[in-house]
Scaffold this active site. Structure first.
Site, PDB file in Angstrom:
ATOM      1  N   HIS A 155       6.339 -52.773 -20.261  1.00  0.00           N
ATOM      2  CA  HIS A 155       5.418 -53.280 -19.222  1.00  0.00           C
ATOM      3  C   HIS A 155       3.967 -52.870 -19.502  1.00  0.00           C
ATOM      4  O   HIS A 155       3.172 -52.727 -18.575  1.00  0.00           O
ATOM      5  CB  HIS A 155       5.815 -52.795 -17.826  1.00  0.00           C
ATOM      6  CG  HIS A 155       7.271 -52.951 -17.528  1.00  0.00           C
ATOM      7  ND1 HIS A 155       7.807 -54.088 -16.962  1.00  0.00           N
ATOM      8  CD2 HIS A 155       8.329 -52.114 -17.747  1.00  0.00           C
ATOM      9  CE1 HIS A 155       9.120 -53.945 -16.836  1.00  0.00           C
ATOM     10  NE2 HIS A 155       9.460 -52.760 -17.308  1.00  0.00           N
ATOM     11  N   SER A 276     -21.160 -60.055 -32.400  1.00  0.00           N
ATOM     12  CA  SER A 276     -21.585 -60.937 -31.305  1.00  0.00           C
ATOM     13  C   SER A 276     -23.012 -61.370 -31.599  1.00  0.00           C
ATOM     14  O   SER A 276     -23.790 -60.630 -32.207  1.00  0.00           O
ATOM     15  CB  SER A 276     -21.531 -60.165 -29.992  1.00  0.00           C
ATOM     16  OG  SER A 276     -22.471 -60.667 -29.085  1.00  0.00           O
ATOM     17  N   LYS A 282     -21.102 -54.960 -30.764  1.00  0.00           N
ATOM     18  CA  LYS A 282     -19.753 -55.526 -30.743  1.00  0.00           C
ATOM     19  C   LYS A 282     -19.120 -55.673 -32.121  1.00  0.00           C
ATOM     20  O   LYS A 282     -19.773 -56.001 -33.095  1.00  0.00           O
ATOM     21  CB  LYS A 282     -19.784 -56.910 -30.095  1.00  0.00           C
ATOM     22  CG  LYS A 282     -20.069 -56.854 -28.630  1.00  0.00           C
ATOM     23  CD  LYS A 282     -18.829 -56.531 -27.844  1.00  0.00           C
ATOM     24  CE  LYS A 282     -18.326 -57.816 -27.274  1.00  0.00           C
ATOM     25  NZ  LYS A 282     -16.994 -57.853 -26.877  1.00  0.00           N
ATOM     26  N   GLU A 289      -7.374 -63.046 -32.623  1.00  0.00           N
ATOM     27  CA  GLU A 289      -7.446 -63.992 -31.495  1.00  0.00           C
ATOM     28  C   GLU A 289      -7.171 -65.418 -31.966  1.00  0.00           C
ATOM     29  O   GLU A 289      -6.483 -66.201 -31.303  1.00  0.00           O
ATOM     30  CB  GLU A 289      -8.817 -63.909 -30.819  1.00  0.00           C
ATOM     31  CG  GLU A 289      -9.002 -62.623 -30.039  1.00  0.00           C
ATOM     32  CD  GLU A 289     -10.450 -62.394 -29.606  1.00  0.00           C
ATOM     33  OE1 GLU A 289     -11.245 -63.351 -29.600  1.00  0.00           O
ATOM     34  OE2 GLU A 289     -10.782 -61.246 -29.292  1.00  0.00           O
TER      35      GLU A 289
END
Ligand code: ARG
Length: 471
Positions: A155, A276, A282, A289
């Site tokens: 979980h 970024s 970043k 992804e």
């Protein structure tokens, strides 16, 4: 259009030419189309349906066309609809009447079925070899992290300690299953439809087993009607690959979470990350992804072909031309994702200290406290309850199970002795779990030995393929 010229009086509309035509995408099959034609021509000559001389001329010219295509000298045309008719047209332009004999006892229906079977067999092998490369990279990293302890989750809550090696070998098992699923899919594709012609075979005395053999197939398909109607093998491959993408996507999700600022368990190399355009600090896991994102696309390819096939009567229907773009897209996407993954894992930095530190909260050794009491003679359910109260006390008083004073332990149960602290060190919690498949170093080494045997036979299997390439 010359091919249909006997029956048709009117010229095809430009609109319909473009609409029908598959040459834009099926030209990718040119090599397989030529291989199939050469096998067919050898079969025709062997059975004396054409003369040996004619067979030689056609074969030589087909090889010439192959070279010209590879040198970029050939321009395909939508007038000839697809790769099959384009190549036949070029052949006829080169050698005239002899070239017109190539299509004896054959149809585009068995031709296209043959081409994509040959293509899919090669592609499956390529993907299998990427899977093996990925497995090898994962095994190497596991070997370096057999005692790198980390929390395992359920979980997405910290659950019990495992090692990073154990974690990686879980994915190895998934990719191993993917490899095996592709072996099965390959086996289903490994029969030659050549000679099934339009749907009902042919009255020429062809030898289908002979052409199947020279093309490297296990044998010829058993029913001509099924042979030209069947795209199960593509669906089979695409469903196997959908499962592979599901695995890659779950792995990606964890890479994204584990490399986030809050976790920091791993660090992706700069070479596999992006920045970024506005936030200078970043470093984003875009590759992971994208793999996660492309999973939907591969599922879409599978669903598209399943839907195309579900309502069409036997045998060939033009709907089936829709198989190629989705199949190509599926194959290309999966190959791209696997290659990126191999590089991403190869260059991954494992933050061993942070992983160990992460084991300090979340009471991930609570099961071991309960097990300790159970071994001392009470039932597991009672031990579970006592341990639950200990955890609750620790949470209220800012302790963890390692730092709660012994005096307190005794208050919860007199069965506790000083060795409780030793029993619940993270290292001991992991190393005690030494049964088959468990996270202990001993279990992992056993697993790695089994994997060596799997890898050896997979490598041999991959190397032995290719022997039958007739070109
Ligand atoms: N381009 C066609 C396809 O990809 C080849 C088979 C055409 N057969 C036919 N009967 N129209 O499916």
């Amino acid at each position: 259009m010359q091919y249909f010229s006997g029956r048709f009086k009117e010229k095809a509309s430009d609109l319909i030419l473009d609409f029908h035509s598959s040459i834009k995408f099926d030209q990718r099959l040119y090599r397989y189309d030529i291989m199939g034609s050469i096998a067919h021509v050898r079969g025709l000559a062997k059975q004396k349906i054409i003369s040996e001389k004619e067979g030689e001329i056609i074969e030589k010219t087909l090889l010439e066309i192959l070279n010209e295509i590879e040198e970029g000298k050939i321009e395909f045309s939508i007038t000839y609809e697809d790769i099959h008719m384009n190549i036949e047209k070029i052949l006829i332009d080169k050698i005239g009447d002899i070239g017109k004999k190539l299509h004896t006892g054959r149809s585009r229906n068995d031709q296209v079925a043959l081409d994509i079977r040959l293509f899919s067999k090669d592609e499956v092998k390529k993907i299998q070899s990427y899977l093996i490369e990925l497995i090898e990279v994962l095994i190497k990293l596991s070997n370096e992290n057999l005692e790198t302890y980390m929390p395992g989750f359920t979980h997405l809550q910290k659950a019990q300690p495992i090692s990073f090696g154990h974690y990686l070998l879980a994915y190895v098992e998934m990719f191993k299953r993917d490899y095996t699923r592709l072996l099965n899919a390959f086996e289903l594709a490994d029969y030659s439809p050549l000679g099934s012609a339009a749907l009902a075979g042919t009255s020429y005395p062809i030898d289908r087993e002979y052409t199947a053999k020279i093309l490297g197939f296990k044998g010829a398909t058993l029913n001509t009607l099924d042979s030209v109607s069947d795209r199960d093998y593509l669906i089979e491959i695409m469903s196997s690959l959908s499962i592979t993408m599901m695995h890659l996507s779950r792995f990606s999700e964890e890479i994204i979470i584990y490399s986030s600022n809050d976790f920091g368990y791993i660090e992706l190399s700069d070479a596999f990350s992006t920045g970024s355009s506005i936030m200078p600090q970043k470093k984003n896991p875009d590759a992971a992804e994208l793999v996660r994102g492309k999973t939907g696309r591969v599922y879409g390819d599978l669903i598209s072909l399943l839907t195309t096939m579900k309502g069409i009567p036997l045998a060939y229907n033009k709907d089936m031309q829709e198989d190629k773009e989705v199949f190509f897209d599926c194959i290309d996407t999966v190959k791209g994702c696997l290659q990126v993954f191999i590089g991403m894992i190869r260059t991954l930095k494992v933050k061993k200290d942070i992983l160990l530190l992460a084991c300090n909260d979340g009471f991930i050794n609570a099961t071991d406290v309960a097990d300790y009491l159970t071994i001392k003679g009470i039932s597991f359910r009672d031990a579970y309850k006592i341990t639950g109260s200990i955890v609750s006390y620790c949470m209220d008083n800012n302790f963890n199970l390692e730092t709660m004073p012994f005096g307190k332990y005794i208050e919860f149960s007199e069965l506790f002795e000083k060795d409780i602290y030793e029993a619940i060190t993270i290292k001991n919690c992991v190393e005690k779990r030494d049964s088959f498949g468990g996270p202990s170093k001993v279990s992992l080494q056993n697993h790695l030995n089994i994997l060596e045997i799997f890898l050896k036979s997979a490598r041999e299997e991959l190397i032995s393929y290719r022997i039958n390439d007739i070109l």
